[in-house]
Design a protein around this motif. Structure first.
Motif, PDB file in Angstrom:
ATOM      1  N   LEU A 388      -4.407   5.838   7.489  1.00 26.91           N
ATOM      2  CA  LEU A 388      -3.544   4.809   8.094  1.00 26.91           C
ATOM      3  C   LEU A 388      -3.737   4.760   9.605  1.00 26.91           C
ATOM      4  CD1 LEU A 388      -0.153   5.190   6.167  1.00 26.91           C
ATOM      5  CD2 LEU A 388      -1.777   3.298   6.042  1.00 26.91           C
ATOM      6  N   ARG A 389      -3.936   5.920  10.210  1.00 24.65           N
ATOM      7  CA  ARG A 389      -4.166   5.941  11.666  1.00 24.65           C
ATOM      8  C   ARG A 389      -5.460   5.219  12.020  1.00 24.65           C
ATOM      9  NH1 ARG A 389      -6.820   9.831  14.533  1.00 24.65           N
ATOM     10  NH2 ARG A 389      -6.764  11.237  12.714  1.00 24.65           N
ATOM     11  N   TYR A 390      -6.500   5.414  11.226  1.00 20.06           N
ATOM     12  CA  TYR A 390      -7.751   4.708  11.475  1.00 20.06           C
ATOM     13  C   TYR A 390      -7.558   3.190  11.348  1.00 20.06           C
ATOM     14  CZ  TYR A 390      -9.847   9.326  10.786  1.00 20.06           C
ATOM     15  OH  TYR A 390     -10.170  10.660  10.894  1.00 20.06           O
ATOM     16  N   ALA A 391      -6.707   2.787  10.411  1.00 21.69           N
ATOM     17  CA  ALA A 391      -6.482   1.355  10.166  1.00 21.69           C
ATOM     18  C   ALA A 391      -5.467   0.748  11.112  1.00 21.69           C
ATOM     19  CB  ALA A 391      -6.032   1.133   8.725  1.00 21.69           C
ATOM     20  N   GLY A 392      -4.952   1.512  12.059  1.00 12.52           N
ATOM     21  CA  GLY A 392      -3.999   0.975  13.024  1.00 12.52           C
ATOM     22  C   GLY A 392      -2.579   0.923  12.530  1.00 12.52           C
ATOM     23  N   GLY A 393      -2.329   1.447  11.317  1.00 15.84           N
ATOM     24  CA  GLY A 393      -0.980   1.454  10.767  1.00 15.84           C
ATOM     25  C   GLY A 393      -0.664   0.193   9.991  1.00 15.84           C
ATOM     26  N   PHE A 394       0.548   0.146   9.460  1.00 13.62           N
ATOM     27  CA  PHE A 394       0.998  -0.989   8.668  1.00 13.62           C
ATOM     28  C   PHE A 394       1.303  -2.188   9.557  1.00 13.62           C
ATOM     29  CE2 PHE A 394       2.548   2.691   6.086  1.00 13.62           C
ATOM     30  CZ  PHE A 394       1.738   2.476   4.978  1.00 13.62           C
ATOM     31  N   THR A 395       1.199  -3.386   8.979  1.00 17.06           N
ATOM     32  CA  THR A 395       1.702  -4.577   9.653  1.00 17.06           C
ATOM     33  C   THR A 395       3.213  -4.656   9.464  1.00 17.06           C
ATOM     34  OG1 THR A 395       1.448  -6.030   7.732  1.00 17.06           O
ATOM     35  CG2 THR A 395      -0.479  -5.761   9.164  1.00 17.06           C
ATOM     36  N   GLU A 396       3.816  -5.631  10.138  1.00 21.51           N
ATOM     37  CA  GLU A 396       5.265  -5.748  10.064  1.00 21.51           C
ATOM     38  C   GLU A 396       5.761  -6.204   8.685  1.00 21.51           C
ATOM     39  OE1 GLU A 396       3.486  -9.529  11.546  1.00 21.51           O
ATOM     40  OE2 GLU A 396       3.315  -7.390  12.001  1.00 21.51           O
ATOM     41  N   LYS A 397       4.867  -6.741   7.841  1.00 21.84           N
ATOM     42  CA  LYS A 397       5.272  -7.226   6.523  1.00 21.84           C
ATOM     43  C   LYS A 397       4.825  -6.301   5.395  1.00 21.84           C
ATOM     44  CE  LYS A 397       5.410 -12.157   7.633  1.00 21.84           C
ATOM     45  NZ  LYS A 397       4.926 -13.503   7.238  1.00 21.84           N
ATOM     46  N   ALA A 398       4.381  -5.106   5.727  1.00 20.77           N
ATOM     47  CA  ALA A 398       3.829  -4.201   4.713  1.00 20.77           C
ATOM     48  C   ALA A 398       4.931  -3.643   3.819  1.00 20.77           C
ATOM     49  CB  ALA A 398       3.075  -3.065   5.398  1.00 20.77           C
ATOM     50  N   TYR A 399       4.621  -3.571   2.533  1.00 21.46           N
ATOM     51  CA  TYR A 399       5.493  -2.930   1.559  1.00 21.46           C
ATOM     52  C   TYR A 399       5.084  -1.456   1.477  1.00 21.46           C
ATOM     53  CZ  TYR A 399       7.599  -1.737  -2.954  1.00 21.46           C
ATOM     54  OH  TYR A 399       8.316  -1.147  -3.951  1.00 21.46           O
ATOM     55  N   THR A 400       5.916  -0.574   1.991  1.00 12.29           N
ATOM     56  CA  THR A 400       5.545   0.836   2.140  1.00 12.29           C
ATOM     57  C   THR A 400       6.262   1.760   1.158  1.00 12.29           C
ATOM     58  OG1 THR A 400       7.261   1.162   3.839  1.00 12.29           O
ATOM     59  CG2 THR A 400       5.068   0.476   4.590  1.00 12.29           C
ATOM     60  N   TYR A 401       7.081   1.195   0.286  1.00 10.02           N
ATOM     61  CA  TYR A 401       7.833   2.052  -0.643  1.00 10.02           C
ATOM     62  C   TYR A 401       6.876   2.788  -1.570  1.00 10.02           C
ATOM     63  CZ  TYR A 401      11.552   3.521  -3.794  1.00 10.02           C
ATOM     64  OH  TYR A 401      12.418   4.265  -4.538  1.00 10.02           O
ATOM     65  N   THR A 402       5.933   2.055  -2.138  1.00 10.77           N
ATOM     66  CA  THR A 402       4.856   2.673  -2.915  1.00 10.77           C
ATOM     67  C   THR A 402       3.554   1.956  -2.575  1.00 10.77           C
ATOM     68  OG1 THR A 402       5.221   1.200  -4.801  1.00 10.77           O
ATOM     69  CG2 THR A 402       6.326   3.356  -4.842  1.00 10.77           C
ATOM     70  N   ILE A 403       2.449   2.702  -2.678  1.00 12.49           N
ATOM     71  CA  ILE A 403       1.128   2.156  -2.346  1.00 12.49           C
ATOM     72  C   ILE A 403       0.238   2.326  -3.566  1.00 12.49           C
ATOM     73  CG2 ILE A 403      -0.895   2.405  -0.872  1.00 12.49           C
ATOM     74  CD1 ILE A 403       1.116   3.533   1.270  1.00 12.49           C
ATOM     75  N   ASN A 404      -0.397   1.239  -3.969  1.00 16.01           N
ATOM     76  CA  ASN A 404      -1.247   1.275  -5.149  1.00 16.01           C
ATOM     77  C   ASN A 404      -2.626   1.835  -4.798  1.00 16.01           C
ATOM     78  OD1 ASN A 404       0.714   0.109  -6.777  1.00 16.01           O
ATOM     79  ND2 ASN A 404       0.110  -1.956  -6.214  1.00 16.01           N
ATOM     80  N   VAL A 405      -3.157   2.661  -5.689  1.00 16.64           N
ATOM     81  CA  VAL A 405      -4.479   3.264  -5.510  1.00 16.64           C
ATOM     82  C   VAL A 405      -5.288   3.003  -6.780  1.00 16.64           C
ATOM     83  CG1 VAL A 405      -5.794   5.325  -4.961  1.00 16.64           C
ATOM     84  CG2 VAL A 405      -3.454   5.082  -4.119  1.00 16.64           C
ATOM     85  N   ARG A 406      -6.517   2.529  -6.613  1.00 13.78           N
ATOM     86  CA  ARG A 406      -7.447   2.400  -7.719  1.00 13.78           C
ATOM     87  C   ARG A 406      -8.527   3.463  -7.537  1.00 13.78           C
ATOM     88  NH1 ARG A 406     -10.757  -2.972  -8.012  1.00 13.78           N
ATOM     89  NH2 ARG A 406     -12.191  -1.753  -6.736  1.00 13.78           N
ATOM     90  N   ARG A 407      -8.607   4.391  -8.474  1.00 14.60           N
ATOM     91  CA  ARG A 407      -9.495   5.546  -8.326  1.00 14.60           C
ATOM     92  C   ARG A 407     -10.482   5.588  -9.490  1.00 14.60           C
ATOM     93  NH1 ARG A 407      -7.097  11.212  -6.545  1.00 14.60           N
ATOM     94  NH2 ARG A 407      -7.287  10.058  -4.570  1.00 14.60           N
ATOM     95  N   ASN A 408     -11.752   5.902  -9.173  1.00 18.51           N
ATOM     96  CA  ASN A 408     -12.783   6.049 -10.191  1.00 18.51           C
ATOM     97  C   ASN A 408     -12.741   7.456 -10.772  1.00 18.51           C
ATOM     98  OD1 ASN A 408     -13.691   3.470  -9.577  1.00 18.51           O
ATOM     99  ND2 ASN A 408     -15.128   4.214  -8.048  1.00 18.51           N
ATOM    100  N   THR A 409     -12.740   7.526 -12.081  1.00 16.49           N
ATOM    101  CA  THR A 409     -12.867   8.822 -12.748  1.00 16.49           C
ATOM    102  C   THR A 409     -14.277   8.926 -13.330  1.00 16.49           C
ATOM    103  OG1 THR A 409     -12.092   8.015 -14.888  1.00 16.49           O
ATOM    104  CG2 THR A 409     -10.410   8.739 -13.307  1.00 16.49           C
ATOM    105  N   SER A 410     -14.552  10.008 -14.055  1.00 19.15           N
ATOM    106  CA  SER A 410     -15.890  10.171 -14.618  1.00 19.15           C
ATOM    107  C   SER A 410     -16.183   9.183 -15.732  1.00 19.15           C
ATOM    108  CB  SER A 410     -16.036  11.611 -15.153  1.00 19.15           C
ATOM    109  OG  SER A 410     -15.050  11.860 -16.145  1.00 19.15           O
TER     110      SER A 410
END
Length: 831
Positions: A388-410
């Motif tokens: 998040l620090r690299y990305a400059g943080g959230f915008t003012e309209k960001a939904y921060t309660y939960t964040i979706n992640v799409r992860r590759n498995t084997s």
């Protein structure tokens, strides 16, 4: 200057060929130093021969350039050879291009309908790969070997390369740094020599001696690392800083200049760096253009990376190693510069340094409501908070309660959710895609009040604001025009359907009814009395300066309305004003009864309050009509022009004024006036009048009453007659009193073949026309007067000239049949 080591097979770059030709002469078996040739002396056959030899020589551009300079060739010689090379290409080059094109065509045809991506099977499933922005023709051009002798194709090829690189790398954080044409990392050659700069071969030194002794030497460090000054033995300076080298040189110069740089000697010396050497560095690994580069000895790691196009799509931005003498002396993390402008690891390069860009190990993509949505490279130990620090943080309209992640498995893809508590501990994996959503446009504690309150708007349900009464108080109370008997509260049910609660606002505020608790998204509507009734107005028409509709105000009188209409006109009648008023009855009534009440009255023109008419009270929707005074008349005028004594504009005194009166007021006719030609123009029409009859007999019907805008024109005596229409020679001829109509027509050459003689007419000077009159066999032609116009119309162009043969036969047959029938009828009459 940047140098590429170029393999001249299968085709030779133009610049290398030029320099090879300058360094060669016919019959040489190898590219060794020969006698300097004149460029103009080279034939086309020699050019082709030298190009063939250059292909097999293995010489680089740098080698050939140095050899050319040592042989004394100038830039002018090179420019001449460029012109020679523009149209020459060796058979070997042509054959090579042709062969390669055949191979490329086979490859392109086999994948013409497939997505074109950079060939990297190991990364097919990575989210950072994108389809090429090029069409099929552009991809074919990019795939085949480049014809370097076609400047247009070279430019197009470079443009396509940039488009592909930009499309594929546009999402990788930091890639744009090396694709910006307006950004350069070239070293500044005008700065003071760094203290840490170490001298080496080809560095130039300026030795300046001043004071009692004046002298100056410019020396260059030899390949052995020494400088030679006059008869002194070589001075070894290789690897020394500029300060240390200066002390050593000055110490040796004291053999020639005693006391140099010593107090009281009167002479001093200074050693400065006059020119820096070129060094060679090698960029290897995952860079866009790996190879050997010739750069300034002041160049840093960034300079070399920029020349090589930066890390490629597989390259790491955080693991760039500088290798010197087979040892890693520095590891560069570009994120330090990109995020903090920190260049602590951007060290100066030495000759034969190697910069290796490693493969990335862990890349993740961050999209949605962050300030810099890119693909980021993570190193071991970094967590989601670092991302998040690299990305400059959230915008003012960001939904921060939960964040979706799409992860590759084997085996497949898995979805994860990051809670707010896990931000600092969650570790990203290679290939993760993080999506930051947008907050819902919905309030958890908002209510709204609308209508007749002093501060309508949105309010928060909180302590002290939980009921309808609290909301009215928070909005600073009801306006004076608020309707208290009924208000509506709109709210959402559990299934989000709207429902309306009706309430007696007056009783709630007086404490006579229970207060109502508020829920989120409730909307309280307080109506005003003005909202619940038709807009009340009064209207005034007629002789006032600003008639129209005006807002009704309680207590308004007739005179008040006249004042709002900016007063009475001069033409207004003070008597017989009329007021039209609605008769309003609620419920059933007699359909024959009057619906409008008419009140007639008079007013005082001064609008004094004492006058009864001025004081009539108005009611909503009244209409006042003010009439025009019956005897009021605005000035009207007529004009008289021509042969009168006083032509001009005259006012009409009354409605009985006639033409004879106007001529009399104008001083009568002048002696040259032609009464028969007088015309009266009324509006856009010409009124034919007989002025001679008018003056001789004022009681004649010809003596018309004047109207506003009339214009009477009496011309000078006319002496011509005009002939127009179907005559041989339309013209005007002089008036002859004894001439007949036929004689005038003869003067115009007679009739034309399409003249319609029966419709011929004469127009007189006063606008009146006359035509030929017939009675039985008698014919009377119109008289001809001075100023007349004889008009002979023409027949239409499509007029039939006699019967056709078929029509004549048909008519004859009909006449015969009729004749036979008549004869038969006569013979059958009883005798």
């Amino acid at each position: 200057m940047m140098q590429f080591k170029i393999n001249l097979t299968p085709y030779l770059t133009r610049f290398a060929c030029i320099l090879c030709l300058l360094l060669s002469h016919a019959g040489m078996a190898q590219f060794n130093m020969g006698i300097k040739r004149n460029v103009d002396d080279l034939s086309d056959s020699e050019v082709k021969l030298f190009m063939d030899k250059a292909q097999a020589s293995g010489m680089s551009e740098s080698d050939i350039e140095k050899a050319a300079l040592t042989q004394g060739y100038t830039s002018a010689d090179v420019a001449k050879m460029r012109e020679r090379m523009a149209t020459i290409q060796t058979p070997a080059t042509e054959a090579s291009i042709k062969a390669n094109n055949q191979e490329v065509n086979k490859s392109v045809e086999s994948r013409a309908n497939k997505t074109f991506v950079i060939n990297n099977p190991a990364r097919v499933n990575q989210p950072i790969l994108h389809e090429s922005p090029l069409n099929l023709d552009e991809r074919k051009l990019l795939a085949r070997p480049l014809d370097i002798y076609n400047d247009s194709l070279v430019n197009q090829y470079n443009s396509l390369q940039k488009r592909v690189a930009s499309s594929l790398d546009k999402k990788i954080f930091g890639a744009s740094l090396f694709q910006n044409d307006k950004l350069t990392f070239e070293p500044d050659m005008r700065i003071a020599t760094p203290k840490s700069y170490q001298l080496g071969p080809d560095d130039a030194l300026d030795i300046h001696i001043f004071g009692d002794v004046l002298d100056n030497f410019k020396v260059t460090v030899s390949p052995e690392g020494t400088v030679k000054i006059l008869n002194l033995s070589p001075i070894y300076v290789n690897g020394l800083s500029i300060d240390a080298a200066g002390e050593r040189i000055i110490s040796r110069l004291r053999q020639l200049y005693q006391g140099l740089n010593k107090p009281g000697s009167g002479s001093s010396a200074q050693v400065t760096l006059a020119g820096v050497r070129s060094i060679k560095v090698i960029l290897t690994g995952e860079v866009n253009f790996p190879g050997s580069y010739t750069v300034s000895s002041l160049a840093t790691v960034f300079n070399a990376l920029y020349l090589a196009g930066g890390p490629n799509r597989n390259g790491s931005f955080r693991n760039i190693r500088v290798i010197r003498g087979n040892k890693v002396i520095r590891t560069l993390d570009l994120y330090d510069f990109l995020l903090r402008a920190d260049q602590k690891d951007n060290i100066h390069l030495n000759d034969q340094d190697i910069i290796r860009v490693g493969d990335y190990e862990n890349r993740v993509e961050l999209s949605g409501e962050v300030k810099r949505p890119y693909i980021y490279e993570m190193v071991k130990g970094e967590n989601f908070k670092d991302l998040l620090r690299y990305a400059g943080g959230f915008t003012e309209k960001a939904y921060t309660y939960t964040i979706n992640v799409r992860r590759n498995t084997s085996r497949e893809i898995k979805l994860l959710n990051i809670s707010q508590d896990e931000v600092e501990t969650f570790l990203p994996n290679n290939g993760d895609v993080y999506t930051i959503g947008t907050i819902i446009e919905r309030y958890e504690n908002r209510v709204e009040v609308q209508g007749a309150v002093f501060r309508p708007g949105h309010y928060a349900i909180e302590a002290g604001l939980n009921t309808v009464k609290d909301l009215i108080k928070k909005s600073e109370g009801l306006r004076e025009d608020a309707f208290l008997n009924r208000a509506t509260l709109t709210r959402r049910k559990e299934n989000y359907d709207p429902e309306v609660l009706s309430l007696d606002l007056g009783k709630i505020l007086r404490g006579e009814a229970s207060d109502i608790s508020l829920q989120r998204e409730d909307v309280l509507q307080v109506y005003s009395i003005n909202m619940l009734r038709e807009k009340r107005s009064v209207n005034i028409v007629g002789e006032v300066n600003a008639p129209g509709e005006f807002e009704y105000k309680e207590g308004m009188k007739v005179a008040d309305l006249i004042l709002q209409a900016k007063g009475l006109k001069e033409s207004a009648s003070y008597a017989n004003l009329e007021l039209a008023r609605r008769i309003i009855t609620h419920g059933t009534s007699d359909p024959q009864a009057a619906k409008i009440e008419i009140i007639s009255f008079a007013i005082d023109g001064s609008l004094k309050i004492a006058n009864d008419g001025n004081q009539i009270a108005l009611q909503p929707f009244d209409i006042i009509s003010i009439r025009r005074a019956p005897n009021y008349e605005e000035q009207r005028s007529v004009k008289i022009q021509g042969m009168v004594n006083f032509p001009g504009s005259y006012a009409i005194e009354n409605n009985q004024q006639r033409i004879s009166d106007l001529i009399k007021r104008a001083g009568g006719l002048r002696t040259e006036g032609y009464l028969e030609g007088g015309k009266l123009i009324r509006g856009t029409m010409t009124v034919g009048v007989n002025l001679k009859e008018v003056l001789n007999n004022p009681a004649s019907q010809e003596n018309l009453q004047l109207m506003a805008g009339d214009e009477l024109t009496i011309p000078r005596l006319l002496q011509t007659v005009k002939l127009t229409g179907a005559v041989q020679n339309p013209l005007a001829v002089s008036y002859k009193e004894d001439f007949t109509l036929k004689e005038y027509i003869a003067e115009a050459g007679g009739y034309t073949v399409n003249a319609n003689r029966k419709k011929m007419y004469v127009t007189y000077a006063n606008g009146v026309s006359n035509q030929i009159r017939k009675f039985l066999i008698f014919k009377k032609n119109p008289r001809i007067e001075p100023g007349s116009e004889i008009v002979i119309p023409t027949y239409p162009e499509n007029r039939k000239k006699g019967l056709s043969a078929a029509e004549a036969i048909g008519l004859t047959s009909s006449l015969v049949s009729v004749s036979i029938a008549i004869i038969t009828l006569i013979n059958n009459i009883p005798k």
